[in-house]
Design an enzyme around this catalytic site. Structure first.
Site, PDB file in Angstrom:
ATOM      1  N   LYS A  14       0.834  -1.203   0.000  1.00  0.00           N
ATOM      2  CA  LYS A  14       0.000   0.000   0.000  1.00  0.00           C
ATOM      3  C   LYS A  14       0.874   1.261   0.000  1.00  0.00           C
ATOM      4  O   LYS A  14       1.984   1.247   0.526  1.00  0.00           O
ATOM      5  CB  LYS A  14      -0.840  -0.063   1.273  1.00  0.00           C
ATOM      6  CG  LYS A  14      -1.698   1.117   1.584  1.00  0.00           C
ATOM      7  CD  LYS A  14      -2.300   0.885   2.961  1.00  0.00           C
ATOM      8  CE  LYS A  14      -2.946   2.126   3.536  1.00  0.00           C
ATOM      9  NZ  LYS A  14      -2.090   3.275   3.691  1.00  0.00           N
ATOM     10  N   LYS A  19       7.517   0.758   1.395  1.00  0.00           N
ATOM     11  CA  LYS A  19       8.140  -0.014   0.313  1.00  0.00           C
ATOM     12  C   LYS A  19       9.492   0.554  -0.083  1.00  0.00           C
ATOM     13  O   LYS A  19      10.483  -0.156  -0.136  1.00  0.00           O
ATOM     14  CB  LYS A  19       7.262   0.000  -0.962  1.00  0.00           C
ATOM     15  CG  LYS A  19       5.945  -0.652  -0.863  1.00  0.00           C
ATOM     16  CD  LYS A  19       5.185  -0.536  -2.181  1.00  0.00           C
ATOM     17  CE  LYS A  19       4.856   0.893  -2.568  1.00  0.00           C
ATOM     18  NZ  LYS A  19       3.878   1.548  -1.687  1.00  0.00           N
ATOM     19  N   LYS A  45       5.174   8.462  -8.393  1.00  0.00           N
ATOM     20  CA  LYS A  45       5.759   9.410  -7.439  1.00  0.00           C
ATOM     21  C   LYS A  45       7.252   9.613  -7.685  1.00  0.00           C
ATOM     22  O   LYS A  45       7.818  10.634  -7.319  1.00  0.00           O
ATOM     23  CB  LYS A  45       5.567   8.887  -6.009  1.00  0.00           C
ATOM     24  CG  LYS A  45       4.357   9.466  -5.301  1.00  0.00           C
ATOM     25  CD  LYS A  45       4.480   9.337  -3.776  1.00  0.00           C
ATOM     26  CE  LYS A  45       4.747   7.897  -3.324  1.00  0.00           C
ATOM     27  NZ  LYS A  45       4.898   7.737  -1.883  1.00  0.00           N
ATOM     28  N   ASP A 131      -1.343  -0.671  -4.765  1.00  0.00           N
ATOM     29  CA  ASP A 131      -2.756  -0.893  -5.030  1.00  0.00           C
ATOM     30  C   ASP A 131      -2.833  -1.231  -6.499  1.00  0.00           C
ATOM     31  O   ASP A 131      -2.817  -0.351  -7.342  1.00  0.00           O
ATOM     32  CB  ASP A 131      -3.563   0.368  -4.716  1.00  0.00           C
ATOM     33  CG  ASP A 131      -3.399   0.763  -3.255  1.00  0.00           C
ATOM     34  OD1 ASP A 131      -3.877   0.016  -2.401  1.00  0.00           O
ATOM     35  OD2 ASP A 131      -2.754   1.792  -2.988  1.00  0.00           O
TER      36      ASP A 131
END
Ligand SMILES: Nc1ncnc2c1ncn2[C@@H]1O[C@H](COP(=O)(O)OP(=O)(O)O)[C@@H](O)[C@H]1O
Ligand SMILES: [Mg+2]
Lengths: 292, 445
Positions: A14, A19, A45, A131
């Site tokens: 998520k 991560k 990102k 996701d």
């Protein structure tokens, strides 16, 4: 060129679960062990490799592709801590275009140009937005890319939900030669019940916890210096945990098909834990209940 | 998984939009889509539309943003904007109309807002026509609705002698232009001026002022209805739907329905019908000798769209005295549309009750024929469905050969005929249809 097998790993989870922090520490730990490692950020990102490069952003594959029609992979590889090869797939501005397609384009560009072989890599680690909202974000687990998937999850219900969704993706691709699940990296596990929750979840879904990573201020301090914990605090307890995790992943060979819970099972499972926590910690419920 | 359509007799919504826009005078479509869309659509329009040609700015000259991977990943609005501006510079037109393909809609490109930003007033429009929205008919409805709500002027005073007529979809009805001419003339016969938008001598100016009309006549129960609802909403004009008329039985009804809706007197209505009949039967009479001498009554199988199959079957049954056995409608229809259509195939003067089948697979025609009329397995006595005639599209040519029936392509795709100003609608069209059918019957002589 040596004809060794490159170990390709995908790390999902998520958003905001840790991560990139975990992946960067794994990469840093592996290069310290003498391995040749590439970290491939697959998140629009584009901040996956920041702590490997002094907190700085690098030009992404898609940024470069936007300027020119063809891109040589070598143009978008930037060396970071200890020689880790850093790549960011990048993506469109929020709200336009198709980020999923962007990931596919970036990953395929590298695959076609056989960059991994040329760099004689030991590890390629994909850090992927977890996701799995569309096919694009599943591309690293499709046939011929990563073989092993690890998911970062806390005991937070939304994180577990994302992990379970990922398991469903793996399940789907598993009989088409896709990647299999190595296990769960349990992040921010400090309270005892958090460990219990994660342990129960992996039991239900027939997988394992690879490592329990506690939430630690050392991580924050390192990040503020633009560094991984491995680089900034190599002798800390947290660095030892990341190193142990990295070695486990390096030695990991057998991944499996997980058995994801269906929506009903997942809800039931969560409410069972909520009840349990309520009973367990009456009086403290308000502060801890947010964990489930 | 949903059922797929085998051998569709239409193209996608964007294809229908292209055909519709090409049929309007002074309009240039701009495609926001991948390069293949325009090419495929043009081929399907030309090859299936009786060789309609590319017209003013269609075919290989269709302006298109031709998006590639870069536009898919980063969004294609910038590329679209460029394409609009360069098209407006190079191609002369009164209206430029942007339509979108599947891929740009899936990534969320917003063509409508690009057009709004460019602020070109009533010269530039956009509508989302992504192929997955539906088929050609949907594209027709989307384009018309957009023009009705944004191009057609509001607040005009009604003209008590003006009506609009549509529901005949360009290219999907290969004879649209001829048919519109015929139907326009009929309604003019009742004493009204008629806009058909796509017909001969129609102008964009007429379209722009079409809100003056007191009634919209939609010559279909299936196509153009959304557009009629939009028109009603925006301009408060009522609409009626009528069957697509072919021949005396269909067309007399058409005149009565339209005349009644317009409040025309019985004298006017009957006088028009009488006049048309006189001419019609004056000609039709000629074939009577050949009809009876050569025994040209036929079993008929009719395969195609909802508009034509209805009109054709009535014509064959009640005007020509043939024996329609089986009707297959290939359109994608809702259950209630089917229910509605069923009633239209059960009130023939001849008393004939053909079997009506809804099947979106044009590939299943032979299967239905063989089920309807058992195949000859060489018993001593076999009552065969011969001689038979199959009216359909070019797709049914082979099927007709297999059942040893003669064949005429009337509905899309028509690839084995060139179609110019031919019409099959009304009294006039029925004469042409009779010529065509009997020419096929007699071609071996
Ligand atoms: N074990 C940990 N201890 C302390 N902070 C952590 C830990 N794991 C992650 N974080 C912090 O959480 C934030 C989000 O982590 P990040 O790796 O960027 O998440 P993701 O890549 O999953 O979106 C960062 O500020 C990071 O420093
Ligand atoms: Mg990240």
């Amino acid at each position: 060129m040596a004809n060794k097998k490159i170990k390709q790993i995908a790390i999902y989870g998520k958003g905001g679960i840790g991560k990139s922090t975990t992946t960067s520490n794994i990469s840093a730990a592996l290069v310290k062990q003498g391995f040749k490692v590439m970290q491939f950020g697959c998140d629009p990102k584009s901040d996956s490799t920041n702590t490997l490069r002094g907190g700085k952003y690098i030009p992404t594959v898609l940024d470069t592709l936007r300027e020119k029609t063809t891109v040589k992979a070598s143009e978008v590889i930037h060396e970071g801590f200890g020689g880790v090869y850093c790549v960011e797939a990048g993506g469109p501005a929020p709200g336009v275009g198709c980020a999923g397609r962007g990931i596919i384009t970036a990953v395929q560009l590298f695959k076609q140009q056989r960059v991994f072989e040329e760099l004689d890599l030991d590890f390629v680690i994909y850090d992927v937005l977890g996701d799995v909202v569309c096919g694009g974000f599943a591309v690293p687990i499709r046939e011929g890319i990563a073989e092993h998937v690890f998911t970062v999850s806390s005991a937070d219900f939304m994180a577990v939900y994302a992990a379970n969704n990922l398991f469903r993706g793996i399940h789907k691709y598993s009989n088409a030669g896709g990647a299999l699940l190595g296990g769960v990296i349990a992040n921010s596990i400090n309270a005892p019940y958090a460990k219990e929750i994660i342990d129960d979840f992996v039991k239900q879904t027939k997988t394992q916890v690879v490592e329990y990573v506690p939430r630690s201020v050392t991580v924050t301090q390192s990040e503020l210096q633009g560094k991984t914990t491995i680089e900034a605090a190599p002798n800390s307890e947290q660095a030892k945990i990341y190193t142990r995790l990295a070695l486990k992943i390096a030695e990991h060979t057998e991944s499996k098909v997980p058995e994801p819970l269906d929506v009903h099972e997942l809800r039931e499972w969560a409410s069972k834990w909520a009840d349990h926590l309520l009973a367990l910690e009456t009086g403290e419920v308000t502060s801890k209940a947010s964990c489930i | 998984m949903g059922k797929f359509v085998d051998r569709p007799k239409y193209i996608c919504a964007m294809g229908g939009a292209v055909a519709t826009l090409n049929a309007l005078p002074g309009v240039v479509p701009i495609l926001h889509a991948a390069a293949g869309c325009g090419f495929n659509i043009s081929n399907a329009i030309n090859g299936g539309g009786g060789y309609v040609g590319s017209g003013y700015c269609g075919g290989q000259s269709l302006p298109s943003s031709n998006v590639f991977e870069k536009e898919i990943v980063f969004g294609g609005e910038g590329r679209l904007e460029q394409q609009i501006l360069s098209t407006m510079e190079i191609a002369e037109a009164d209206i430029y109309f942007v339509i979108t393909g599947c891929m740009v809609e899936m990534i969320g490109d917003d063509a409508v807002s690009v057009v709004k930003r460019l602020n070109k007033g009533k010269r530039l429009f956009a509508a989302d026509t992504g192929g997955f929205r539906g088929n050609s008919y949907k594209g027709y409805d989307i384009v018309l609705s957009k023009l009705f709500s944004e191009y057609v002027q509001t607040g005009l005073e009604k003209d008590e002698r003006l009506v609009n007529l549509w529901g005949i979809v360009p290219v999907q009805d290969v004879y649209w232009k001829g048919n519109l001419r015929v139907l326009k003339k009929l309604v003019e016969g009742l004493g009204y001026k008629v806009n058909t938008f796509f017909g001969e001598d129609e102008t964009l100016e007429d379209l722009k002022e079409s809100s003056k009309a007191i009634l919209n006549i939609v010559v279909s129960d299936t196509y153009g209805i959304d557009a009629a609802k939009t028109f009603k909403e925006v301009h408060d004009t009522d609409y009626i739907t009528t069957d697509f008329p072919i021949g005396d039985h269909g067309t007399a009804r058409f005149i009565k329905e339209v005349g009644t809706a317009l409040g025309a007197s019985n004298e006017v209505i009957n006088a028009l019908i009488k006049k048309e009949r006189k001419r019609y039967y004056g000609y039709l009479e000629r074939v009577v000798d050949a009809y009876s001498d050569f025994d040209l009554q036929r079993y008929a199988v009719i395969v195609g769209d909802a508009n034509y199959t209805q009109g054709l079957t009535r014509f064959l049954s009640d005007d020509l005295g043939w024996l329609p056995e089986l009707v297959i409608i290939n359109d994608l229809l809702e259950e209630e549309q089917k229910e509605f259509l069923r009633r239209k195939f059960s009130d023939y003067e001849s008393g004939i009750k053909p079997e009506l089948v809804f099947d979106t697979d044009a590939s299943s025609v032979l299967k239905h024929i063989n089920r309807h009329w058992e195949v000859n397995k060489n018993p001593r006595y076999y009552d065969s469905m011969t001689p038979a005639f199959l009216i359909g599209s070019s797709f049914e040519k082979e099927t007709a050969q297999k059942i040893k029936a003669q064949h005429l392509s009337v509905m899309y795709p028509v690839s084995n005929r060139v179609v110019l100003d031919r019409a099959y609608a009304g009294f006039e069209g029925a004469l042409t249809l009779t010529e065509d059918i009997f020419s096929v019957l007699l071609e071996s002589r």
